[in-house]
Design an enzyme around this catalytic site. Sequence first.
Site, PDB file in Angstrom:
ATOM      1  N   HIS A  83       2.494  21.421  50.313  1.00 36.00           N
ATOM      2  CA  HIS A  83       1.814  20.127  50.361  1.00 36.00           C
ATOM      3  C   HIS A  83       2.762  19.075  50.920  1.00 36.00           C
ATOM      4  CE1 HIS A  83      -1.531  17.507  49.072  1.00 36.00           C
ATOM      5  NE2 HIS A  83      -0.576  16.593  49.037  1.00 36.00           N
ATOM      6  N   TYR A 211      -3.169   7.994  45.716  1.00 38.95           N
ATOM      7  CA  TYR A 211      -2.713   6.865  44.906  1.00 38.95           C
ATOM      8  C   TYR A 211      -3.643   5.691  45.183  1.00 38.95           C
ATOM      9  CZ  TYR A 211       1.710   9.449  44.473  1.00 38.95           C
ATOM     10  OH  TYR A 211       2.663  10.395  44.218  1.00 38.95           O
ATOM     11  N   PRO A 303       6.676   9.698  34.945  1.00 42.28           N
ATOM     12  CA  PRO A 303       6.053  10.704  35.808  1.00 42.28           C
ATOM     13  C   PRO A 303       5.461  10.173  37.106  1.00 42.28           C
ATOM     14  CG  PRO A 303       4.595  10.143  33.998  1.00 42.28           C
ATOM     15  CD  PRO A 303       5.888   9.420  33.732  1.00 42.28           C
ATOM     16  N   LYS A 307       9.487  13.966  39.154  1.00 45.64           N
ATOM     17  CA  LYS A 307      10.899  14.345  39.193  1.00 45.64           C
ATOM     18  C   LYS A 307      11.327  15.211  38.012  1.00 45.64           C
ATOM     19  CE  LYS A 307      11.736  11.919  42.900  1.00 45.64           C
ATOM     20  NZ  LYS A 307      11.913  12.623  44.184  1.00 45.64           N
ATOM     21  N   TYR A 398      10.954  10.872  48.006  1.00 46.84           N
ATOM     22  CA  TYR A 398       9.769  11.396  47.333  1.00 46.84           C
ATOM     23  C   TYR A 398       9.926  12.895  47.054  1.00 46.84           C
ATOM     24  CZ  TYR A 398       4.686  11.868  46.531  1.00 46.84           C
ATOM     25  OH  TYR A 398       3.438  12.078  45.993  1.00 46.84           O
TER      26      TYR A 398
END
Length: 401
Positions: A83, A211, A303, A307, A398
């Site tokens: 992804h 998002y 979250p 990570k 990211y």
Amino acid sequence: MTGRQTIPAVTDSADVVILGAGPAGLTLGNLLLAAGIDCVVLERADRRHVQTRARAGFLAAHTVRVLDRHGLSDGLHRRGLPHGTCEFRTDGGRFRLDYGALGLGERHTVYPQQDLVTDLLTHYLAAGGRIRFETEALTVDDAAGVRPTVTVRDPEGRPCRWRARYVAGCDGRHGAARRSLPAAARHQRDHGVSWLGLLAEAPPSLDAVGYALHARGFAGHMARTPEVTRYYLQCERGTAPDAWSEERIWDELGLRMRTADHGPLHRGRIIHRSVIDLQSDVMETLRHGSLLLAGDAASLPAPAAAKGANLAVLEAELLAEALIDDLAHGDPGALDRYSPRCLAHIWRAQEFSHWMIQLLHAPYASDGEALFHESLRRSRVESLRTSRAHQEWFAENYVGI
């Protein structure tokens, strides 16, 4: 009536006692076992719970490389999905970032954490690893000494003790490892934001991580499998997990993700829900004599940037290297280097997670200072949409740890 407290006798021992059978503990156990180091994993839950508890699902490229190096990646290569795209939805429209083609050119692998844990556990047991389920660690005693002990409650509820050369605390922020340390060793921050975390028995509605930034609060969409999708909804602090009906959840997701403009969501039965208060903390240092911390016991990143599990695997490899250097090669200095090596990665991950929280969430208040911060947030979003340099930075951080 008073009397002396009875101290349970030592019933067993290992060179390394590992507390917790999550990604950190099981990765560490596999690596130590492969190096011939005597170890045991103590886990308070039963095996079924360990293999089914739903957590993270995005593995960074470095995490995959660690698992590849040690022969622990067969399952994720068979069933994991690459992804590399995320989509932002705002009141000004939507835009996508192909982060897999930016920064270092690295992608995530979507692989539910419970599947990774099952793979690690299966490999550990097949190699002859020792694990004790339903064995709750209560305290770590004499960590500054040569042979620390771990007091546990066994499956029958009886107290007993394990003696070790080293104790690896991989049992989370509320586990015995942390409880055995002074509170002053922890740096922490409450971000003042809560999420309703949801698993829906429904296929993903986007081919990207979604998002949604909305005046009513943040909403997130993350694929887990072709049949299950992870959603997040920002909610008021103190909301109970079952406070919202399924109809309200889907209606709110549709509103915040602007399905009227961008297409409907695939609806399905909500199969798991929890409320997550976004908090971050870091233990400093990660070594306290013979007690060493990894995973969520070492640091808890909020979250917002996926990570936690990735740091856990990285820390487990670094801790395994240090323990092997000490126990197999007679180099005790390696354990002194463990904490600073990990903390460099931890603070970088914490910084990016903090940046993501500020990007995704509007201030709750409406005073002048809050309006100032909201204008800064909108500027960050616009810069991320239009600036290639900003996009490159985002992509590297990211995926990176």
